[in-house]
Write an enzyme that holds these catalytic residues in place. Structure first.
Site, PDB file in Angstrom:
ATOM      1  CG  LEU A 137      -2.611   1.627   2.845  1.00  0.00           C
ATOM      2  CD1 LEU A 137      -2.036   1.327   4.228  1.00  0.00           C
ATOM      3  CD2 LEU A 137      -3.876   2.458   2.963  1.00  0.00           C
ATOM      4  CG  ASP A 138      -1.066   7.638  -1.089  1.00  0.00           C
ATOM      5  OD1 ASP A 138      -1.453   6.987  -2.070  1.00  0.00           O
ATOM      6  OD2 ASP A 138      -1.570   8.722  -0.735  1.00  0.00           O
ATOM      7  CB  VAL A 139       5.203   5.619  -0.761  1.00  0.00           C
ATOM      8  CG1 VAL A 139       6.545   5.616  -0.034  1.00  0.00           C
ATOM      9  CG2 VAL A 139       5.265   4.693  -1.968  1.00  0.00           C
TER      10      VAL A 139
END
Length: 308
Positions: A137-139
């Site tokens: 998942l993106d930051v």
């Protein structure tokens, strides 16, 4: 580490970064970083990046110890919750501001480090810094994420994501009202031609398919449920931005900063809501859901009052 360096005659007149690189046996970019950090001093003052060297000048160079960007830092990661703990895998609720694994340029907390700090021992092949990571998942995206604990689980889950047998359900709040209220966005995604840190719908991009349906409309924005068929970097953000309905708060992809401020958002309203996959050993279907974190729940509440 500090060093005292005397500039030799052959480097008289050389740019300080180029000269320092030769004197210290380092790359020019590393030398430039030291200069920018104020770690190169001459006559009691930091040397400017555009300065020229003079023979006989004494430079005091401090080389700070730098952490290996791929080192797994075992630490307790605030907000990292365990949703399901199984012998073969662990499902976590990833908070915003946490990366999946260490990488160059990222110095913040990671899921891998947080699990290690919580006493989890991951035994899988591949790079140590990515131990057990089968998807990311993106930051700036919160929500449900599965990490394999064992080699067989790692292999099975990697295959499941590749063969698209995993149900990846996201909730997003996007600006405006998508038309139609239920649909599929089928548009290739690749690196943005003008910004290497952004992505865009481009003709020769990788095939990318996003299915969505409207859950609730608030006027200025709409809560949608998204099912990902593919898993490209920034896929949901890029696809909705291409429709001119960017995720609320996603300033990188054209969201309205005033609306974001009104809703108290400092990131995109995007949450990995649910993950469904076959248990890597028993084959039984596993479905895990993540609740909205405080910032997203608050923004939704404000939208619901009509005050946005």
């Amino acid at each position: 580490m500090s060093e005292r360096v005397v500039v030799p005659e052959e480097l008289d007149g050389a740019r300080v970064d180029a000269g320092l690189a030769k004197l210290m046996g380092m790359s020019r970019s590393s030398a430039a970083t030291l200069i920018a950090e104020g770690n190169v001093v001459s006559g009691g003052k930091p040397v400017g990046k555009s300065a020229k060297l003079a023979s006989g000048t004494v430079l005091h160079v401090t080389v700070p110890e730098r952490r290996d960007p791929l080192e797994v830092v075992e630490e307790v990661v605030e907000g990292l919750k365990i949703l399901l703990d199984d012998d073969d895998f662990v499902v976590v609720d990833k908070p915003v501001g946490v990366a999946a694994h260490p990488s160059p340029g990222w110095v913040g907390p990671t899921v891998v480090g947080g699990l290690a700090g919580a006493g989890y021992r991951i035994s899988t092949s591949g790079a140590t810094e990515r131990a057990g990571i089968v998807h990311r998942l993106d930051v700036g995206t919160s929500g449900v994420m599965v990490v394999a604990k064992t080699e067989p689980a790692y292999t099975a889950l990697k295959r499941a994501f590749k063969e698209r047998t995993v149900d990846k359900v996201y909730h997003a709040v996007v600006q405006g009202l998508p038309d139609p209220l239920q649909g599929t966005i089928d548009a290739p995604i690749g690196r943005h031609p003008g910004h290497d840190w952004r992505f865009a719908v481009i003709e020769d991009g990788r095939p990318s398919v996003t299915h969505y349906e409207v859950l609730e409309a608030f006027g200025k924005a709409t809560l949608v449920e998204v099912h990902l068929e593919t898993g490209r970097t920034h896929q949901i953000r890029v696809h909705f931005a291409a429709l001119r309905h960017p995720c609320v708060g996603d300033l990188t992809y054209g969201a309205d900063p005033r609306l974001a401020a009104t809703l108290g958002l400092t990131r995109q309203w995007l949450h990995a809501r649910e993950l469904g996959f076959d248990h890597p050993r028993t084959g039984e279907r596993v479905t895990v859901t993540s609740e909205y974190p405080e910032d997203l729940a608050y923004a939704l509440e404000v939208l619901g009052t009509g005050k946005a």
